[in-house]
Design an enzyme around this catalytic site. Structure first.
Site, PDB file in Angstrom:
ATOM      1  N   HIS A 267     -14.456  54.113  -5.380  1.00 24.60           N
ATOM      2  CA  HIS A 267     -14.297  53.354  -4.133  1.00 24.60           C
ATOM      3  C   HIS A 267     -15.012  54.054  -2.971  1.00 24.60           C
ATOM      4  O   HIS A 267     -15.577  53.405  -2.096  1.00 24.60           O
ATOM      5  CB  HIS A 267     -12.823  53.168  -3.778  1.00 24.60           C
ATOM      6  CG  HIS A 267     -12.147  52.066  -4.520  1.00 24.60           C
ATOM      7  ND1 HIS A 267     -12.647  50.784  -4.593  1.00 24.60           N
ATOM      8  CD2 HIS A 267     -10.985  52.049  -5.226  1.00 24.60           C
ATOM      9  CE1 HIS A 267     -11.823  50.019  -5.299  1.00 24.60           C
ATOM     10  NE2 HIS A 267     -10.814  50.767  -5.702  1.00 24.60           N
TER      11      HIS A 267
ATOM     12  N   GLU B 239     -12.984  46.253  -6.995  1.00 26.51           N
ATOM     13  CA  GLU B 239     -12.134  46.842  -8.035  1.00 26.51           C
ATOM     14  C   GLU B 239     -12.874  46.928  -9.370  1.00 26.51           C
ATOM     15  O   GLU B 239     -12.824  47.947 -10.059  1.00 26.51           O
ATOM     16  CB  GLU B 239     -10.841  46.038  -8.198  1.00 26.51           C
ATOM     17  CG  GLU B 239      -9.884  46.152  -7.032  1.00 26.51           C
ATOM     18  CD  GLU B 239      -9.248  47.522  -6.872  1.00 26.51           C
ATOM     19  OE1 GLU B 239      -9.465  48.417  -7.720  1.00 26.51           O
ATOM     20  OE2 GLU B 239      -8.526  47.709  -5.890  1.00 26.51           O
TER      21      GLU B 239
ATOM     22  N   HIS C 221     -11.871  56.233 -10.779  1.00 31.44           N
ATOM     23  CA  HIS C 221     -11.843  54.923 -10.128  1.00 31.44           C
ATOM     24  C   HIS C 221     -11.752  55.082  -8.608  1.00 31.44           C
ATOM     25  O   HIS C 221     -12.486  54.420  -7.854  1.00 31.44           O
ATOM     26  CB  HIS C 221     -10.646  54.122 -10.654  1.00 31.44           C
ATOM     27  CG  HIS C 221     -10.416  52.831  -9.948  1.00 31.44           C
ATOM     28  ND1 HIS C 221     -10.919  51.636 -10.400  1.00 31.44           N
ATOM     29  CD2 HIS C 221      -9.735  52.551  -8.805  1.00 31.44           C
ATOM     30  CE1 HIS C 221     -10.557  50.670  -9.568  1.00 31.44           C
ATOM     31  NE2 HIS C 221      -9.835  51.202  -8.596  1.00 31.44           N
ATOM     32  N   GLU C 222     -10.861  55.956  -8.146  1.00 37.79           N
ATOM     33  CA  GLU C 222     -10.681  56.149  -6.705  1.00 37.79           C
ATOM     34  C   GLU C 222     -11.924  56.764  -6.062  1.00 37.79           C
ATOM     35  O   GLU C 222     -12.320  56.374  -4.959  1.00 37.79           O
ATOM     36  CB  GLU C 222      -9.443  57.003  -6.427  1.00 37.79           C
ATOM     37  CG  GLU C 222      -8.139  56.344  -6.840  1.00 37.79           C
ATOM     38  CD  GLU C 222      -7.894  54.995  -6.176  1.00 37.79           C
ATOM     39  OE1 GLU C 222      -8.272  54.828  -5.002  1.00 37.79           O
ATOM     40  OE2 GLU C 222      -7.329  54.105  -6.829  1.00 37.79           O
TER      41      GLU C 222
END
Length: 196
Positions: free
Chosen positions: A82, A137, A78-79
């Protein structure tokens, strides 16, 4: 900024249990989508992780304490999402363009390389404490699902990561302090897994 953050953080030795665990979780994961990644643990009770465009990925010991390996890997995905989707870039760009100290440095012909240690630290904090939009997100959640699939891992680990943190820690602080409700994020993740 990554070097500045590392210098201000408590990073355990490679022999430390947290370091060994993160190395095991990320074994063979030196490259995702053309990004060369490097991993370190920050000893902190904060339940968080972050990634930077240079491949820096930092995982807090609080996050490692909070969930099993597959869920930690999902959060890392997920990070990295980004960064890969340029969400982090836009946050740093906004900081550079709107903060008067950065604007002053640039106005006299300065470059990012000439920023002070304090300014680099501020940029690092921008990444760590970024408040991404709901759209960002949800997009990073989908990226994590796709990454888990590429790695041959269970994509439902992303769903379980959110559920684990919600059940044990609520929605405040760190990884869950984002705009979309956790219910919406879980529904989005399931839809991505099921191809809807």
């Amino acid at each position: 900024a990554a070097q500045q953050m590392d210098g201000q953080s408590n990073i355990p030795a490679a022999s430390n249990a947290y370091s060994r665990r993160l190395a095991r979780i990320t074994q063979g994961l030196v490259n995702i989508d053309g990004m060369n990644l490097n991993f370190k643990v920050y000893i902190s009770e904060e339940i968080n992780a972050f990634a930077m465009a240079d491949g820096t990925v930092r995982v807090y010991s609080g996050l490692l304490d909070a969930m099993p390996d597959d869920q930690v890997l999902a959060v890392i995905g997920h990070e990295v999402g980004h960064v890969k989707l340029k969400h982090s870039y836009r946050q740093m760009q906004q900081k550079l363009l709107t903060d008067s100290a950065f604007a002053a440095a640039v106005s006299v012909g300065g470059t990012v390389g000439e920023l002070t240690a304090g300014q680099l630290g501020q940029l690092g904090q921008t990444v760590i404490h970024a408040q991404f939009s709901q759209k960002d997100e949800l997009a990073s959640d989908k990226y994590a699902v796709a990454t888990l699939r590429k790695l041959g891992q269970d994509p439902y680990a992303m769903k379980r990561a959110i559920e684990t943190l919600q059940a044990n820690y609520g929605s405040g602080g760190g990884f869950l302090s984002s705009h979309p409700s956790n219910e919406k994020r879980v529904a989005n993740i399931v839809a991505a897994i099921e191809g809807k």
